[in-house]
Design an enzyme around this catalytic site. Structure first.
Site, PDB file in Angstrom:
ATOM      1  N   CYS A   1       0.837  -1.198   0.000  1.00  0.00           N
ATOM      2  CA  CYS A   1       0.000   0.000   0.000  1.00  0.00           C
ATOM      3  C   CYS A   1       0.874   1.251   0.000  1.00  0.00           C
ATOM      4  O   CYS A   1       1.607   1.477  -0.951  1.00  0.00           O
ATOM      5  CB  CYS A   1      -1.005  -0.034   1.152  1.00  0.00           C
ATOM      6  SG  CYS A   1      -2.371   1.164   0.921  1.00  0.00           S
TER       7      CYS A   1
ATOM      8  N   HIS B   1      -3.677  -4.789  -0.745  1.00  0.00           N
ATOM      9  CA  HIS B   1      -3.332  -5.432   0.526  1.00  0.00           C
ATOM     10  C   HIS B   1      -3.415  -6.949   0.380  1.00  0.00           C
ATOM     11  O   HIS B   1      -4.519  -7.506   0.451  1.00  0.00           O
ATOM     12  CB  HIS B   1      -4.292  -4.980   1.629  1.00  0.00           C
ATOM     13  CG  HIS B   1      -4.097  -3.576   2.076  1.00  0.00           C
ATOM     14  ND1 HIS B   1      -3.240  -3.220   3.103  1.00  0.00           N
ATOM     15  CD2 HIS B   1      -4.638  -2.412   1.625  1.00  0.00           C
ATOM     16  CE1 HIS B   1      -3.274  -1.912   3.274  1.00  0.00           C
ATOM     17  NE2 HIS B   1      -4.112  -1.396   2.384  1.00  0.00           N
TER      18      HIS B   1
ATOM     19  N   GLU C   1      -2.654  -9.071   2.546  1.00  0.00           N
ATOM     20  CA  GLU C   1      -3.096  -9.630   3.826  1.00  0.00           C
ATOM     21  C   GLU C   1      -4.605  -9.534   3.999  1.00  0.00           C
ATOM     22  O   GLU C   1      -5.171 -10.167   4.900  1.00  0.00           O
ATOM     23  CB  GLU C   1      -2.379  -8.923   4.989  1.00  0.00           C
ATOM     24  CG  GLU C   1      -2.871  -7.538   5.331  1.00  0.00           C
ATOM     25  CD  GLU C   1      -2.313  -6.434   4.441  1.00  0.00           C
ATOM     26  OE1 GLU C   1      -2.490  -5.253   4.795  1.00  0.00           O
ATOM     27  OE2 GLU C   1      -1.706  -6.755   3.393  1.00  0.00           O
TER      28      GLU C   1
END
Length: 215
Positions: A87, A196, A198
């Site tokens: 990011c 992202h 994750e």
């Protein structure tokens, strides 16, 4: 003890950026031995370094400078030691960022300006497809997957002068929201994603596993 990760060691840079715990947990699930740290020795000696980032470009650059992290990141890249930006941790690797009329110098690892997307709805929040670079390592087996984005700014123009490059040109992956923008870059030991991983479910997990497998 059984059940503990036995894969490569990864330092997640702890410099005051929010939402780092989700990155730590995702990397652990992907099989890494993870340290959330701002200790220089741990950062330098880990198999991989992850630089997360949320918020404003200028604020992230300021925080990285405050803890001395720009030097550590630069030394790892120069030494061929893997780094993954996520990011705003991806954005600060470019030449500069422009937010609300304020221009901030980035790390300058890649050409490009991080600026507002020309989209009717911002932030760009949610799942989106990408166009992976040919022979991408990060996106191997993930060419048709979607990933989770949360951002209003991105690099929309990429110009790379191969005549001054000492290695193969970076592999650039693109996405689209109002305009085409750089969604990921792979450049020797340095990789980064605007989205992202994750927060990107199984696709993000597999991407992290692809990165870990390259360490």
């Amino acid at each position: 003890m059984s059940g503990l990760p036995t894969g490569p060691s990864v330092a997640v840079l702890d410099y005051g950026s929010g939402n780092v715990r989700s990155a730590v947990r995702a990397l652990e699930r992907a099989g890494a031995r993870v340290s959330l740290t701002a200790d220089p020795d741990t950062v330098m000696n880990a198999d991989g370094l992850v630089v997360p980032g949320v918020g404003a470009f200028g604020a992230v650059m300021h925080s990285l400078k405050n803890v001395g992290a720009l030097r550590w990141i630069g030394r790892r890249i120069a030494g061929g030691r893997p780094v993954l930006g996520i990011c705003v941790g991806h954005q600060v690797l470019f030449e500069r960022g422009v937010e609300h009329g304020v221009e901030t110098e980035g790390m300058g690892e890649w050409p490009g300006v991080v600026e507002a997307l020309p989209a009717p709805v911002l932030p760009h929040m949610g799942w989106n497809s990408v166009r992976p670079a040919e022979d991408s390592v990060l996106f191997r087996g993930l060419e048709d997957e979607r990933f989770y984005f949360v951002h209003s700014y991105a690099v929309q123009n990429w110009t790379f002068d191969q005549t001054i490059a000492s290695m193969a040109p970076p592999k650039v992956t693109w996405s689209h929201h109002g305009a085409d923008f750089v969604a990921a870059v792979e450049n020797g030991p340095l990789s980064a994603t605007q989205f992202h991983p994750e927060k990107s479910g199984d696709a993000g997990m597999r991407l992290l596993q692809n990165w870990l497998g390259s360490l």
